[in-house]
Design a protein around this motif. Sequence first.
Motif, PDB file in Angstrom:
ATOM      1  N   HIS A  13     -47.880 -22.296  13.039  1.00 50.08           N
ATOM      2  CA  HIS A  13     -48.638 -21.603  11.324  1.00 50.08           C
ATOM      3  C   HIS A  13     -49.883 -22.708  11.863  1.00 50.08           C
ATOM      4  N   HIS A  14     -49.621 -24.268  11.816  1.00 52.14           N
ATOM      5  CA  HIS A  14     -50.230 -25.609  11.812  1.00 52.14           C
ATOM      6  C   HIS A  14     -51.885 -24.568  12.541  1.00 52.14           C
ATOM      7  N   LEU A  32     -58.775 -23.322  19.286  1.00 53.17           N
ATOM      8  CA  LEU A  32     -58.551 -22.252  20.064  1.00 53.17           C
ATOM      9  C   LEU A  32     -58.015 -23.058  20.932  1.00 53.17           C
ATOM     10  N   MET A  33     -58.091 -24.548  21.439  1.00 58.30           N
ATOM     11  CA  MET A  33     -57.260 -25.611  22.194  1.00 58.30           C
ATOM     12  C   MET A  33     -56.313 -26.665  21.946  1.00 58.30           C
ATOM     13  N   HIS A  34     -56.423 -26.549  20.450  1.00 55.72           N
ATOM     14  CA  HIS A  34     -55.852 -27.384  19.804  1.00 55.72           C
ATOM     15  C   HIS A  34     -54.142 -27.366  19.608  1.00 55.72           C
ATOM     16  N   VAL A 113     -56.098 -31.984   7.897  1.00 59.65           N
ATOM     17  CA  VAL A 113     -55.720 -31.216   6.014  1.00 59.65           C
ATOM     18  C   VAL A 113     -54.638 -30.353   6.378  1.00 59.65           C
ATOM     19  N   ALA A 114     -54.875 -29.410   7.922  1.00 62.08           N
ATOM     20  CA  ALA A 114     -53.621 -28.377   8.358  1.00 62.08           C
ATOM     21  C   ALA A 114     -52.297 -29.133   8.204  1.00 62.08           C
ATOM     22  N   VAL A 118     -49.348 -27.563   5.746  1.00 60.98           N
ATOM     23  CA  VAL A 118     -47.654 -26.969   6.613  1.00 60.98           C
ATOM     24  C   VAL A 118     -46.862 -27.938   5.774  1.00 60.98           C
ATOM     25  N   TYR A 119     -46.327 -29.226   5.370  1.00 64.54           N
ATOM     26  CA  TYR A 119     -45.704 -30.117   5.441  1.00 64.54           C
ATOM     27  C   TYR A 119     -45.418 -29.821   3.699  1.00 64.54           C
TER      28      TYR A 119
END
Length: 180
Positions: A13-14, A32-34, A113-114, A118-119
């Motif tokens: 999800h992150h 995409l590679m993150h 930010v992501a 999420v948290y």
Amino acid sequence: MNNVINHFKTITHHRHIVIYHAFKCGILFQGLMHDLSKYSPTEFWAGAKYYKGIKSPNEGEREALGHSKAWMHHKGRNKHHFEYWTDYNLITKEMSPVEMPVKYVVEMFCDRVAASKVYQGKDYSSSHPIEYFMRGKARRKIHPITSDLLETMLKILDEKGEKEAFKFAKNLIKEEKHKN
């Protein structure tokens, strides 16, 4: 088994949020590679073992072992972490922060930010990433130019919203490409 599934869902999800943010900032390939290393055995199994869902499992591993092997593995492979950007300083004879390339600072912004989204879940607000950043600013060993740039993006997010923050980041990427 629930921790394995929940950890997988959380990191995936992150990543999906980071990919979307990276697209908005003009660094889709990086998005995409993150964090692909989070699916490696070193990081994944520690993440599942210490999974709580409300904070990084690396904190749990640190509490249990006094350090996090997963974090050391992660920061050494992912250039969007300022901890990756340290080197031996010939003058001070110590490890010192190095200025990060703009594209990785932008990815770090997307990541932060992501992670907040999420948290924090439904309690997320655009002020959370800058508040988190400011709480740790005094003890963070990060190059001052890198720190200032990240702080600027987080303040724009807080004061003007995502659309303006992503626009600012995208312009930084464009400017950097024109320099090279």
